[in-house]
Scaffold this motif. Structure first.
Motif, PDB file in Angstrom:
ATOM      1  N   HIS A   1      34.189  42.355  30.741  1.00  9.92           N
ATOM      2  CA  HIS A   1      34.828  41.859  31.302  1.00  9.92           C
ATOM      3  C   HIS A   1      36.227  43.092  31.277  1.00  9.92           C
ATOM      4  CE1 HIS A   1      35.684  39.363  27.665  1.00  9.92           C
ATOM      5  NE2 HIS A   1      37.122  39.825  27.969  1.00  9.92           N
ATOM      6  N   GLU A   2      36.238  43.630  30.586  1.00 11.20           N
ATOM      7  CA  GLU A   2      37.213  44.393  30.555  1.00 11.20           C
ATOM      8  C   GLU A   2      36.465  45.387  31.186  1.00 11.20           C
ATOM      9  OE1 GLU A   2      38.990  44.911  26.571  1.00 11.20           O
ATOM     10  OE2 GLU A   2      38.718  42.843  26.501  1.00 11.20           O
ATOM     11  N   ILE A   3      36.818  46.372  32.364  1.00 12.14           N
ATOM     12  CA  ILE A   3      36.181  47.861  33.521  1.00 12.14           C
ATOM     13  C   ILE A   3      37.439  47.999  33.555  1.00 12.14           C
ATOM     14  CG2 ILE A   3      33.929  47.560  34.663  1.00 12.14           C
ATOM     15  CD1 ILE A   3      33.872  44.486  33.859  1.00 12.14           C
ATOM     16  N   ALA A   4      37.063  49.186  33.770  1.00  4.19           N
ATOM     17  CA  ALA A   4      37.463  50.545  34.245  1.00  4.19           C
ATOM     18  C   ALA A   4      36.458  51.524  34.591  1.00  4.19           C
ATOM     19  CB  ALA A   4      38.800  51.580  33.314  1.00  4.19           C
ATOM     20  N   GLY A   5      36.702  52.094  36.197  1.00  2.00           N
ATOM     21  CA  GLY A   5      35.658  53.127  36.482  1.00  2.00           C
ATOM     22  C   GLY A   5      36.369  53.621  38.041  1.00  2.00           C
TER      23      GLY A   5
END
Length: 344
Positions: free
Chosen positions: A59-63
């Motif tokens: 649940h810790e997401i970068a993209g």
């Protein structure tokens, strides 16, 4: 696509799974960096009951946005984004006020039925995507979620200029409290933990006084440092009964206490309402905060919050179990680890 799938308790496997299909209001995000959260480790081992396998956690997401639904207007393909993971019902009072994290039906990306970010692609409501400043890396953005809750609590309640802030715990939340308090005008910050090696890293992030609670009397040291008054603001991020009791012993009269760490059920009642009444204390619970993501990223972009040095290492998705092993080390547990789904 490749994904790290939680298949059974104490078991995570790299598998080929279908790419998520998006609705008209969602976006598909190519995951460049995903923070490995201690909560996911607790879920995988069964120490914390929050969903069941099989599932893709994270649940810790970068993209990067690679597709958008037909009704999405504000987000564009190619934009660099971090994902705010709470999903509310959209119709209750809390959701209408922008507080979807307080929705009684709140769900979270990374928890069933929503697949998470330990994968090459993830889908999310377009409204949950926050733009990443150009000078902020994917790895920094990938751990923003772990900092949002503590800093969000400080932003909601405020830090009084020049006051002394006491922080219990030097994990990601504790480090976030330390940095956030300094960025918002705290005079001095005291960090409390049980291990000297972990305490030293708190100094790097702005702590002015370090107290080892195994070797020193915390209340005595705090009172000595504050001239017998106690700390104006206490942030409990360790989640133990002992640190909660200590927080009430070390706060000044008419001071404030923020409770963030989750204690065991048998340690959840470690303070007296009489203390609150007779010392005129203000006690607050701290939870996620959708309003904080953009201000926090601005602080990161300006250099006021240092996320880069919170990331211990980056691993390919295939080595996610190594990340969990590193996090089990009680002494040298890293502040944060990220995984890169597209690296071999």
């Amino acid at each position: 696509m490749k994904a790290a799938v939680w298949t059974d308790y104490n078991k995570v496997e790299l598998q080929e799974v279908p790419v998520p299909e998006i609705s008209s209001t969602e976006a598909l995000v190519k995951v460049h960096s995903a923070g490995v959260c201690a909560t996911d480790l607790e879920v995988i081992t069964g120490r914390f009951s929050y969903g069941r396998p099989p599932h893709i956690l994270g649940h810790e997401i970068a993209g990067e946005i690679v597709a958008v639904g037909a009704d999405v207007e504000e987000r564009r393909i190619g934009e660099r984004v971090v994902i705010e993971t709470s999903i509310g019902c959209g119709t209750c009072r809390e959701c209408k006020n922008g507080d979807r994290h307080l929705c009684s039906q709140m769900e979270e990306i990374g928890t069933a039925p929503h697949q998470g970010g330990y994968a090459q692609y993830v889908k999310a409501p377009a409204d949950n995507l926050v733009l990443i400043p150009d000078n902020v890396s994917y790895d920094e953005a990938g751990i923003v979620e772990s900092v949002v809750c503590p800093v969000g609590g400080l932003m909601r309640l405020g830090v009084r200029f020049g006051e002394t802030v006491l922080v219990y715990g030097v994990g990601p939340a504790g480090i976030a409290f330390i940095q956030g308090a300094k960025a918002m005008g705290a005079g001095k910050v005291i960090a409390v933990a049980r291990n000297d090696e972990r305490l030293q890293r708190a100094k790097k992030f702005g702590a002015d006084l370090l107290i080892n609670s195994k070797k020193e009397d915390v209340r005595e040291k705090v009172m000595e440092f504050t001239g017998g008054k106690g700390a104006g603001l206490v942030c409990e991020a360790a989640g133990s009964g002992a640190t909660t009791r200590s927080a009430f012993e070390c706060v000044k009269r008419a001071g404030r206490i923020m409770l963030y760490g989750i204690p065991n059920k048998d340690q959840a009642n470690e303070f007296s309402s009489l203390d609150i009444i007779m010392n005129q204390l203000e006690v607050y619970g701290v939870l996620g905060n959708p309003h904080v993501w953009e201000p926090l990223l601005t602080l990161v972009s300006s250099g006021r919050i240092n996320l880069k040095d919170m990331v211990y290492t980056a691993l390919p998705l295939s080595e996610i179990n190594k990340a969990f092993e590193l996090m089990e080390d009680p002494v040298k547990k890293p502040i944060k680890i990220v995984v890169h789904p597209w690296e071999e």
